[in-house]
Design a protein around this motif. Structure first.
Motif, PDB file in Angstrom:
ATOM      1  N   UNK A 111       0.617  -1.080  -0.331  1.00 41.69           N
ATOM      2  CA  UNK A 111       0.090  -0.202  -0.664  1.00 41.69           C
ATOM      3  C   UNK A 111       1.100   1.677   0.337  1.00 41.69           C
ATOM      4  N   UNK A 112       1.903   1.378   0.887  1.00 43.99           N
ATOM      5  CA  UNK A 112       2.829   2.670   0.879  1.00 43.99           C
ATOM      6  C   UNK A 112       3.353   2.816  -0.356  1.00 43.99           C
ATOM      7  N   UNK A 113       3.881   1.739  -1.147  1.00 49.69           N
ATOM      8  CA  UNK A 113       4.712   1.636  -2.572  1.00 49.69           C
ATOM      9  C   UNK A 113       3.764   3.012  -3.308  1.00 49.69           C
ATOM     10  N   UNK A 114       2.847   2.022  -3.230  1.00 47.93           N
ATOM     11  CA  UNK A 114       1.634   2.288  -4.180  1.00 47.93           C
ATOM     12  C   UNK A 114       1.574   3.879  -3.838  1.00 47.93           C
ATOM     13  N   UNK A 115       1.174   4.133  -2.325  1.00 46.99           N
ATOM     14  CA  UNK A 115       0.866   4.886  -2.680  1.00 46.99           C
ATOM     15  C   UNK A 115       1.815   6.085  -3.170  1.00 46.99           C
ATOM     16  N   UNK A 116       3.335   6.079  -2.737  1.00 41.81           N
ATOM     17  CA  UNK A 116       4.273   6.962  -2.688  1.00 41.81           C
ATOM     18  C   UNK A 116       4.628   6.643  -4.544  1.00 41.81           C
ATOM     19  N   UNK A 117       4.283   6.365  -5.231  1.00 47.96           N
ATOM     20  CA  UNK A 117       4.011   5.977  -6.613  1.00 47.96           C
ATOM     21  C   UNK A 117       3.239   6.908  -7.354  1.00 47.96           C
ATOM     22  N   UNK A 118       1.845   6.948  -6.255  1.00 51.68           N
ATOM     23  CA  UNK A 118       0.618   7.820  -7.169  1.00 51.68           C
ATOM     24  C   UNK A 118       0.901   9.437  -6.970  1.00 51.68           C
ATOM     25  N   UNK A 119       1.331   9.572  -5.600  1.00 51.60           N
ATOM     26  CA  UNK A 119       2.495  10.783  -5.445  1.00 51.60           C
ATOM     27  C   UNK A 119       3.328  10.989  -6.467  1.00 51.60           C
TER      28      UNK A 119
ATOM     29  N   UNK B 238       4.363  14.866 -11.107  1.00 55.33           N
ATOM     30  CA  UNK B 238       4.171  14.951 -12.710  1.00 55.33           C
ATOM     31  C   UNK B 238       3.220  15.249 -13.197  1.00 55.33           C
ATOM     32  N   UNK B 239       1.684  14.564 -12.923  1.00 49.95           N
ATOM     33  CA  UNK B 239       0.954  15.324 -13.797  1.00 49.95           C
ATOM     34  C   UNK B 239       0.596  17.197 -13.363  1.00 49.95           C
ATOM     35  N   UNK B 240       1.134  17.508 -12.542  1.00 50.87           N
ATOM     36  CA  UNK B 240       1.077  18.722 -11.961  1.00 50.87           C
ATOM     37  C   UNK B 240       2.107  19.962 -12.698  1.00 50.87           C
ATOM     38  N   UNK B 241       2.718  19.261 -12.217  1.00 49.18           N
ATOM     39  CA  UNK B 241       3.972  19.748 -13.419  1.00 49.18           C
ATOM     40  C   UNK B 241       3.646  19.784 -15.095  1.00 49.18           C
ATOM     41  N   UNK B 242       3.498  19.206 -15.792  1.00 52.47           N
ATOM     42  CA  UNK B 242       3.354  18.890 -16.667  1.00 52.47           C
ATOM     43  C   UNK B 242       2.038  19.868 -17.256  1.00 52.47           C
ATOM     44  N   UNK B 243       0.824  19.776 -16.250  1.00 57.10           N
ATOM     45  CA  UNK B 243       0.433  20.606 -17.088  1.00 57.10           C
ATOM     46  C   UNK B 243       0.680  22.201 -16.744  1.00 57.10           C
ATOM     47  N   UNK B 244       1.086  22.557 -15.066  1.00 56.56           N
ATOM     48  CA  UNK B 244       1.713  23.806 -15.687  1.00 56.56           C
ATOM     49  C   UNK B 244       2.863  24.253 -16.796  1.00 56.56           C
ATOM     50  N   UNK B 245       2.991  23.453 -17.029  1.00 53.78           N
ATOM     51  CA  UNK B 245       4.367  23.636 -18.220  1.00 53.78           C
ATOM     52  C   UNK B 245       3.715  23.491 -19.805  1.00 53.78           C
ATOM     53  N   UNK B 246       2.391  23.086 -19.794  1.00 53.53           N
ATOM     54  CA  UNK B 246       1.892  23.088 -21.022  1.00 53.53           C
ATOM     55  C   UNK B 246       0.950  24.237 -20.855  1.00 53.53           C
ATOM     56  N   UNK B 247       0.644  24.592 -20.063  1.00 56.34           N
ATOM     57  CA  UNK B 247       0.160  26.194 -20.073  1.00 56.34           C
ATOM     58  C   UNK B 247       0.927  27.267 -19.854  1.00 56.34           C
ATOM     59  N   UNK B 248       2.380  26.868 -19.284  1.00 57.51           N
ATOM     60  CA  UNK B 248       2.900  28.213 -19.723  1.00 57.51           C
ATOM     61  C   UNK B 248       2.985  28.217 -21.561  1.00 57.51           C
TER      62      UNK B 248
END
Length: 79
Positions: free
Chosen positions: A37-45, A50-60
């Protein structure tokens, strides 16, 4: 890889990690299952970050393209 490809990859990893989190939550309360569970949660985070970073980069990128089309050379200071 392009920004949309990176975004799709991160979103797919996030979805896969979400399935693993749910599977671990449904399993018995053991140390091994909690570790999964902890490994999956870490991978999710990490994927979510990365999703947030790439969304920001795309908007930029889109803002700069729009600015170029309209002839804007400088953006006003944020306030």
């Amino acid at each position: 890889m392009t920004v949309p490809q990176h975004l799709d990859n991160a979103a797919a990893r996030m979805k896969e990690a979400s399935f693993r989190i749910e599977a671990a939550r449904q399993g018995p309360l053991t140390c091994e299952n909690q570790k999964a569970w902890l490994e999956a949660l870490t991978d999710y985070c990490v994927a979510l970050s990365e999703v947030q970073t790439y969304c920001n980069e795309s908007v930029h990128e889109k803002l700069h393209e729009l600015a170029g089309r309209t002839g804007v050379r400088k953006f006003p200071a944020g306030g």
